[in-house]
Each structure stands twice: as C-alpha cells, then as structure tokens.
Scaffold this motif. Structure first.
Motif, short mmCIF file in Angstrom:
data_model
loop_
_atom_site.label_atom_id
_atom_site.label_comp_id
_atom_site.label_asym_id
_atom_site.label_seq_id
_atom_site.Cartn_x
_atom_site.Cartn_y
_atom_site.Cartn_z
N GLY A 117 30.43 26.47 74.37
CA GLY A 117 30.31 25.34 73.46
C GLY A 117 29.90 24.06 74.17
N LEU A 118 30.50 22.92 73.75
CA LEU A 118 30.15 21.63 74.32
C LEU A 118 30.81 21.40 75.67
CD1 LEU A 118 30.29 19.09 71.34
CD2 LEU A 118 28.29 19.75 72.66
N GLY A 119 32.14 21.55 75.71
CA GLY A 119 32.87 21.23 76.93
C GLY A 119 33.45 22.43 77.63
N GLY A 120 33.06 23.62 77.19
CA GLY A 120 33.57 24.84 77.79
C GLY A 120 33.49 25.99 76.82
N PHE A 121 34.09 27.09 77.19
CA PHE A 121 34.03 28.31 76.39
C PHE A 121 35.22 28.39 75.43
CE2 PHE A 121 30.94 29.57 79.45
CZ PHE A 121 30.19 30.58 78.86
N HIS A 122 34.94 28.98 74.25
CA HIS A 122 35.99 29.45 73.35
C HIS A 122 36.01 30.97 73.40
CE1 HIS A 122 35.51 25.52 71.05
NE2 HIS A 122 36.81 25.60 71.24
N LEU A 123 37.16 31.53 73.11
CA LEU A 123 37.26 32.95 72.83
C LEU A 123 37.39 33.09 71.33
CD1 LEU A 123 39.65 33.93 75.73
CD2 LEU A 123 37.31 34.75 75.45
N ALA A 124 36.43 33.77 70.71
CA ALA A 124 36.37 33.89 69.25
C ALA A 124 36.71 35.29 68.81
CB ALA A 124 34.97 33.51 68.76
N VAL A 125 37.42 35.37 67.68
CA VAL A 125 37.76 36.65 67.10
C VAL A 125 37.98 36.42 65.61
CG1 VAL A 125 40.28 36.52 67.35
CG2 VAL A 125 39.14 38.72 67.55
N ASP A 126 37.87 37.47 64.81
CA ASP A 126 38.09 37.40 63.37
C ASP A 126 39.52 36.94 63.10
OD1 ASP A 126 38.41 37.78 60.66
OD2 ASP A 126 37.79 39.89 60.66
N ALA A 127 39.68 35.77 62.46
CA ALA A 127 41.01 35.20 62.23
C ALA A 127 41.76 35.90 61.11
CB ALA A 127 40.89 33.71 61.92
N LEU A 159 43.32 40.11 71.31
CA LEU A 159 43.00 38.90 72.06
C LEU A 159 44.23 38.40 72.82
CD1 LEU A 159 41.22 36.46 72.82
CD2 LEU A 159 41.88 35.42 70.63
N ARG A 160 45.37 38.38 72.16
CA ARG A 160 46.60 37.92 72.82
C ARG A 160 46.92 38.78 74.03
NH1 ARG A 160 49.44 34.09 70.80
NH2 ARG A 160 49.37 33.44 68.61
N GLN A 161 46.79 40.09 73.87
CA GLN A 161 47.11 41.01 74.96
C GLN A 161 46.20 40.77 76.16
OE1 GLN A 161 46.50 45.15 74.01
NE2 GLN A 161 47.70 45.87 75.74
#
Length: 769
Positions: A228-238, A247-249
C-alpha cells in the motif's frame, strides 16, 4: 469622457503552514488569473511567497479568497501581507522552489483518493480507468514518497517514472487539476502492479489483470499481501471465519483484533453501527481505522475480534484498495503486513522474505515507499475523536509547544507504543507510531525514522530527553546520541504535560494519569496517579494502593497473578477469590506466592491497568491474556454503556497523599459474582466505581491546591466508558476537564510530553539570571 484606470499597487504575501505538496501554487495561479493580477508564486522552506500587482480591490479579494478557498489538503497557519512597489509586471508565473537551510516546513501526510479521481478510476472512457496509482493535487501519497524538501518530483520516489507527453501536458497546464501534481502518472508512464506467489514466482493467473486475480484468490479464502502507501497489509476475506483463523495462525496473532476495510460508508453500515461523528471520521481525507460497534447481524467472521463488541473499520483510501475491494465484492481484513511484534514490511524484497510464510500471494508495485506508515486508529469518545494510534493521514504534522525551546532537542519517547519528537522553537514534530522497542527490527525502524525526520525538518538536536526508567531501550538511544545534555522526565509527568501542552497550557493543573506501568520516582511501578503538575514539575497527590506483581511483566499477560498480589495484602480474602484461581495449577500458584513472600521478581505496583486485569480475573472473565490489554478490553465490552451504580470504595489520607485501596472492590466483585449477579452488570459497576473514586481523588487534589483544571491522560482513557463517566463527574463539579485530542492518551504522546517539559525547563534556566 475620460476613464481613469485604478491605481496599481503591489503586495508581498507570505503564507505559512502545510502549503507545499498540496496544490497551493496552482491554486494561487488560478486565483491570480481570476482577479487579473500579475506577479509570481514560489515555495520557500516552510512557506509560500507570493508577489502581486494590480488594483487594490482585486488584491483585497485575492487575500480573502486565499484562506476561504484554499486546497483541501492545505492547513494555513498564518498569512502576512506587506506593501510592495509595483513595477509593471505582466502575467503571473510559478517560480522554481527555493530551499533555505535555516527553515523548517511541515510536510503533508498522505491523503485518501479524492472523489474526482475515484470517478475517473471507474469511468471506462477515461484514460486512467482501472489505473491503481491515479492521483492529483488534492489526493494521493505525500509523506511516504518524499525523500527531501522542498517537495518536487525529483526529491521523491516518483522520480523513477518520467512523465509521458500527455501527463507532462497536464502537469504544465494551469487550468488542469494535475497542474504541478508531483505524483502525476498514468498507465503509460507510471508505477505498475503485479501478482506473485509467495515463493517469488509469478502466480498462475493472468497477469493482464493482477488485481482481479488477487480478488479471486481472496474469494477462495487465500491470504494476499498487498503493498500500500506506507507498507504492506495482509488481506483476507473478512466474512470467512476459516480464512481469518488461518491468517491468525500464520501471523502468530492469536486473538488481538484485526481491522477490516470496506469501499463505502454504506458498506460500513452493513457490518457496524455508525454514528454521524464516526461517519465523518471514516469519510475524512485521513481515512483512519475507526472503532465501531458491531451489528448483531454483522456478516463479519467472529474470529476478527473475539470477545469484543467492536470492530476497527476503515474505508478504502488508495485506488488500488478501491479496485481490489470492488473486484472482491466483500469486506476484507486489512491488517499490518508483518509477523507479530515486527515493523510492517515496506519493500518488495522485504515482503518476499518476511511474509512468504504468511501470505499465499503478494500484490506488488514498483513505487518505492520512503517512510513506513501504520494506519491511524481512532474512536469517538466524549463526543469527539480520540486517537488510539497516530500514523497515516496525521503524522508528521507538527504540534506547537506552550513554551518555545531555546535549544533544538529530541525526545526519545517511551519503551512501548513508541514515538519520538524533534523540537525547534515552538514546533514539535512528533513521529508516526513506531511500536514497541522490543526487537532489533523495531529499533532499526526507529533509528531510520529519526534520521529521516532530522533530514526533512533540518533539526540537529543539542539536548536529548528520556524516560526516568534506566533500562528502557529508548534510554539507551538517548545515551547513544552523544549529546552534551540528557534530561529525564518521569513517565506520568510526561503524560500530564502532553495534555497540558496540547491545550496550550503550562499549568499547574491536576493530572489524572491512568495506565499500565511507568517507573516512579520511588523506584516502584506507577500507573494510577493523581498529580498536581505544571510543565516544569509535579508532586504526587494520590495513587492506588501498592500491590505486588508476582512474575513482573508476566503479570500483564496473566491477570490471575495480579489478583493473587492483591489477595496477599489480606490473606483472609483468599477464599473469596478461590473461583478465580480454579484454572491455575497448584504449582504455578505456589511459585507466584513464593515470589511475593520472598520479594523476588514481585515489584510493588499502583497500576490501574493491572487493576482492570485483577477485576477481570475476579469476575471470571479472563485469567490469562493472549495480548496486551485483552482483559481490560473484554471488561469494557461486557460493561457496555448502560447506567450502573458504583460499589463502595475506600480512600485513606496518608503522608504521601491520598491512597485508594481497591481490595474491597475486588472482594465485592467476587462475592457478587458468586451470588449470581450478571457479569455484565458487575463489569459496568466496576467501571463506575473506578470513575467515582478517580473523581473523588481529583476533586480533593483540586480543592487542596486551589486548582480548577483536570487533565486526563494514560492508556486507560482509551476506554470510552471510563473517560466519559469521569469527565461527566468532574464537569458536574464545575471543573474544567482536558482530554487529549491531537495525540493518543496512551504512550504515543509521551515523547511530546517529554518535549514540553524539557522545553519549559530549558526556557526557565535561560530566563534565570
């Protein structure tokens, strides 16, 4: 009949504030054209200089419009107008920027995609349709791409992308929305995006549409790392509990709440209740994460925020986010792109190395990120926004100090939730959220960010300011700077000073500092303090009764230990708390009791944060926490906002000030729970008891000192119920209540408080003969 031409006059106008990198020069150009004025405009470090010639009425109208019609990202602090000799100039021009080594200027934070660019993004006929880096002078990256000032393309990471002829024409056309937009680009000349498998190979999907392909993976329950703008996100179906748990594991984040992202306010209302104040925050140009009340019928996975009745939600703020969410067709978890406790990844290679074991695929781009930038987090409390974390959208905008520092200084901040502050004169440049200084990666991030701030704002500190705790890593950093002088500031004094300074006050005032831990002047752990404080000093008027914390820092993760410490103050209460220790092995309990008896790794503490832990254990809510603050957050969720009556509390007047004894409260909670009272009601009554007791302590301190102002600070005031209840009680007494609004009440404000104290001390020293 002869027409007399109006007298031609000249004006020099100096505009200070956030007026660079926000489309201000193009705005001035258009304004001068509209009023028929000649002259020029240029950026100088920290200000915009305008020279004008024309009729007096036109000049006056220009000055009025300058502030009324300023660009949306501008923040004008001051406009100075002085006469200038008219020399008969013709036309109006934008002049090259001038950098002055002795000047500092604010830098605009990154801003969310504007409505005009969003419309173009989804217009099939537009040449930038579907382009994930669309931007203009009113939106897009700023702080995260700027390498040096003044803000021009050659001093940003956009210099790697020479503009094509069409973009260059927009950039040079005065009437265009992208006139002098330093991040201007298009699919022909700008950054590009692509999708990779986590092993670095191109993913087995069509690269012609990597965003749509990433969305397909998300819909299938896979994890995608998004740059993204200031770094990475980890994305997953909410909406997928299975995907969120996976994702948590992988991220090793067992229970700490995760943030979600949606495209629009309407979509946010499908997952949570949204008040008008929360809607204003969500749709602001800053686009922070906002803590919202979850709907009972929310489609979100339970695993997003287990045990809590709130969810952190934000609206899409980059074109890439908009495109990804539109293609996915559902809310997405967007959590920090890191393993727990590490800084977020910012570079492609960094993500390939650190996120490969978490993400199934990486959605990458080639516009380099200059500044690491976490999302800001806010909630609405006490009828106004309250920061939980200050980052993207707000930092690095400076805050003023009530007392100018006669020497440039650096306040190195606390150990947890660290920020630092660089000060020159009255200006304090408080950094974005850095994080907990508990590993080498975060320490490297700290040092890099500090070096960048010194370069960008041209501040060479002569004095360092640190916490009183001798063993913090920030204390070590202060020593490593090699400055001739280091000033120490007690943790809770810094908390109170930050609130006073934000409101432009020097004090004295009564300060209520409620948090987890801070090193006290008596060498013990403080955390529930009522101080009478000014910027230059304080005395302790009241505190919570000391209790041992068996296991030290371990007690913050195991609330049963805190309760055991309180029970040790009166062994007759042990039977009352028996149910709370049912899940604790005999061996563990005996070992902890032995630590208390031997005074071995069982420091005495007056911490309100730990009292919340003890109450959670007494009520059977939580005896072991999986993340910092979990017990307190769950207790707040259970309490809700329904009215409740406080339980009795005991205050004693001792030589060192008033002392609140919480043991009777803990006993009452355990007894009433055993008698069958609802845990929700007891959680609410606990909150009201703490508020009532704090009200009494603060009022007594105010009466004794003749003061009428109370400043509330410390991480416990992120708790909405506690903040609102105590504020209402104090105001009902006729006291003025100060609440932090520009920085968080938590430790993110410590560096600013340290800076305010040091500036006042240095000023006092120089003023004394």
């Amino acid at each position: 009949m002869t027409t007399i031409a109006p007298t031609r006059l000249g004006r020099r106008i100096t505009v200070t504030g956030v007026v660079q990198g926000v489309g201000f020069r193009p705005f001035v150009y258009r304004l001068a054209q509209r009023h028929g004025l000649a002259g020029g405009v240029r950026n100088e470090s920290g200000e915009v200089q305008i020279e004008l010639e024309g009729p007096a009425a036109a000049l006056d109208a220009f000055v009025t419009a300058l502030t009324v019609e300023a660009p949306p990202l501008a923040r004008i602090e001051r406009v100075d107008v002085e006469p200038l000799a008219a020399t008969g100039r013709d036309g109006f021009v934008i002049l090259p920027s001038v950098a002055r080594a002795d000047r500092r200027q604010p830098i605009s934070p990154d801003a969310a995609l504007c409505a005009a660019c969003e419309a173009e993004l989804f217009d099939p006929a537009d040449r930038r349709a579907g382009y994930p880096f669309i931007t203009c002078t009113d939106c897009g990256p700023r702080f995260t791409v700027i390498e040096d000032m003044p803000y021009d393309r050659e001093r940003t990471s956009m210099r790697a992308f020479p503009m094509c002829p069409v973009c260059r024409h927009e950039y040079e056309t005065p009437g265009d929305r992208r006139y002098h937009s330093e991040t201007n680009s298009c699919p022909a000349c700008g950054p590009r995006v692509w999708l990779e498998a986590s092993d670095g190979a191109p993913h087995g999907v069509p690269q012609a549409d990597p965003i749509d392909s990433a969305a397909r993976l998300l819909r299938a329950g896979l994890i995608v790392a998004v740059r993204g703008l200031g770094g990475f996100h980890l994305a997953v179906d909410a909406t997928s509990d299975e995907a969120v748990r996976r994702l948590r594991q992988r991220k090793h984040r067992d229970a700490k709440p995760l943030a979600i992202m949606v495209r629009s306010l309407d979509e946010a209302r499908l997952v949570a209740q949204v008040t008008p104040a929360e809607a204003a925050l969500l749709t602001s140009r800053e686009r922070p994460i906002v803590l919202l009340q979850r709907r009972a019928d929310t489609p979100l996975a339970d695993a997003i925020a287990p045990g809590l009745d709130t969810v952190g939600a934000m609206l899409a703020y980059t074109p890439l986010h908009h495109l990804l969410l539109a293609a996915a067709g559902r809310p997405l978890v967007m959590t920090s792109g890191n393993a727990s406790e590490e800084p977020i990844a910012i570079g492609n290679d960094d993500a390939r190395a650190r996120l490969a074991g978490i993400a199934d695929a990486l959605l990458l781009h080639d516009r380099e990120i200059v500044a690491r930038y976490d999302d800001s987090v806010l909630r609405v409390a006490g009828r106004a926004p309250l920061f939980l974390r200050r980052g993207r959208g707000y930092a690095p905008l400076p805050l003023d100090l009530p007392v100018a520092s006669p020497r440039p200084l650096v306040a190195v901040g606390p150990h947890l939730k660290n920020t630092f502050a660089l000060v020159h004169g009255r200006r304090a440049f408080v950094s974005q959220h850095v994080g907990d200084l508990e590993n080498i990666e975060t320490l490297d991030h700290y040092r890099a960010a500090l070096a960048a701030y010194q370069r960008l704002f041209r501040i060479a500190p002569e004095v360092a300011v640190r916490d009183l705790h001798p063993s913090y890593l920030s204390t070590r950093i202060a020593g490593e700077l090699g400055l001739a002088r280091v000033i120490t500031v007690q943790h809770h004094h810094a908390h109170v000073a930050a609130v006073l300074a934000e409101h432009g006050l020097r004090g004295p005032a009564v300060g209520v500092a409620f948090d987890g831990t801070g090193y006290g002047t008596d060498g013990r752990v403080w955390g529930a303090e009522v101080l009478v404080a000014s910027l230059t000093g304080f005395h302790r008027a009241a505190h919570l009764r000391y209790a041992p914390l068996p296991g030290g820092d371990l007690a913050a993760r195991q609330p049963w230990r805190v309760l055991l410490g309180y029970a040790s103050l009166d062994p007759a209460t042990a039977a009352t708390f028996a149910a709370a220790f049912a899940g604790v092995s005999t061996t563990e309990r005996e070992l902890a009791a032995g630590q208390i008896a031997a005074d071995l790794n069982a420091p005495l503490a007056s911490s309100l944060g730990r009292l919340f832990d003890a109450a959670a254990a007494a009520l059977g809510v939580r005896v072991r926490s999986r993340y910092e603050g979990q017990a307190a957050m769950e207790l707040e969720s259970l309490a809700g906002l329904a009215p409740a009556q406080p339980l009795p509390f005991a205050i004693s007047d001792e030589a060192g000030g008033d002392v609140l004894d919480p043991l009777p409260l803990l006993v009452a909670l355990a007894e009433r729970r055993a008698a069958g009272d609802a845990v929700q009601e007891l959680a609410a009554r606990f909150h009201e008891t703490v508020a009532a007791a704090a009200d009494t302590l603060a009022a007594r301190a105010a009466a004794r000192s003749g003061l009428h102002t109370v400043a509330l600070s410390g991480g416990c005031f992120q708790n909405r119920r506690l903040l609102e209840s105590l504020t209402a009680r104090l105001e009902a007494r006729g006291l003025r209540v100060l609440v932090p609004r520009r920085l968080s009440p938590n430790d993110g404000a410590i560096s600013y408080g340290q800076a305010a104290v040091a500036a006042a001390l240095l000023h006092s020293e120089e003023a004394t003969p």
